[in-house]
Design an enzyme around this catalytic site. Structure first.
Site, PDB file in Angstrom:
ATOM      1  CB  CYS A   1      49.697  47.182  42.366  1.00  0.00           C
ATOM      2  SG  CYS A   1      49.016  47.430  44.021  1.00  0.00           S
TER       3      CYS A   1
ATOM      4  CD  GLU B   1      45.773  42.449  39.790  1.00  0.00           C
ATOM      5  OE1 GLU B   1      44.802  42.835  39.088  1.00  0.00           O
ATOM      6  OE2 GLU B   1      46.777  43.132  40.013  1.00  0.00           O
TER       7      GLU B   1
END
Length: 220
Positions: free
Chosen positions: A2, A104
């Site tokens: 992340c 992402e």
């Protein structure tokens, strides 16, 4: 992994969803492209009744170089209990990392497409984190890392890692209060399936210089 996320919730929204009353200094700062080394909001087990601004990228208290925090933005669930940089924090210093979505990048050949990923129910995205306090050079820095796990079903086509998402007040309360290492380790698992939704966004999110609500708009 992340490596970028967003926060645009109000204090009233956070209190309503978490079921708590929170201390906060002034209006909350919205950030649509939170990047490592920036300050952002967490709720720590040390002050569970307050919204605190911590630096993203954990700096262990024993570190001689505060710049290493930019490298420790994530802690893998599989090794966090044993890694020297994380093993004390996971047992003693945990936090809830507050967001509304994370970004992402899906890799297809040489192309990378950014996706905005958020709770399917539209609520606050609460991620499990660990924190530490570094003191030196006349400074005190509170910093954190986000725990990551293997992907659940909806994340598999996008990436092989995802944040430790903590849906529900019970899981969030337990993350802050649990003291038994074995019970903490039991919480370090891939989140349940079909709790997230997602869509592609502009590659303007690739640059930390870009920061506005337009980054959250669907493209394509």
């Amino acid at each position: 992994m992340c490596g970028r996320y967003s926060f645009s919730k109000s204090k009233v929204q956070i209190e309503a969803e978490l079921g708590v009353s929170l201390e906060a200094e002034g209006e909350l700062i919205h950030n649509y492209n939170i990047a490592p080394t920036q300050q952002t909001y967490v709720i720590s087990n040390q002050r569970p009744g307050a919204l605190q601004l911590f630096q993203w990228g954990l700096i262990p208290s024993w570190s001689k170089d505060p710049k290493m925090g930019g490298k420790l933005i994530n802690a893998r669930a599989e090794t966090v209990m044993d890694k020297p940089s994380f093993r004390t924090s996971i047992r003693q210093r945990r936090c809830l990392v507050l967001a509304d979505s994370f970004y992402e990048w899906k890799k297809e050949g040489k192309e990378k497409t950014p996706f905005r990923i958020f709770p399917r129910n539209g609520e606050l995205l609460v991620m499990g984190g660990i924190w530490d306090t570094w003191k030196g050079e006349g400074k005190v820095i509170h910093s954190f890392s986000i725990i990551t796990t293997g992907p659940n079903q909806e994340m598999i086509p996008i990436h092989d890692r995802m944040p430790l998402v903590l849906p529900g007040r019970e899981a969030q309360k337990l993350w802050l209060e649990e003291k038994d290492p074995a019970a903490i380790a039991e919480m370090l698992h891939t989140p349940g399936d079909w709790i997230l939704d997602m869509y592609p966004v502009s590659d303007r999110v690739n640059s930390v210089r870009n920061n506005g609500v337009e980054l959250q708009e669907r493209v394509g």
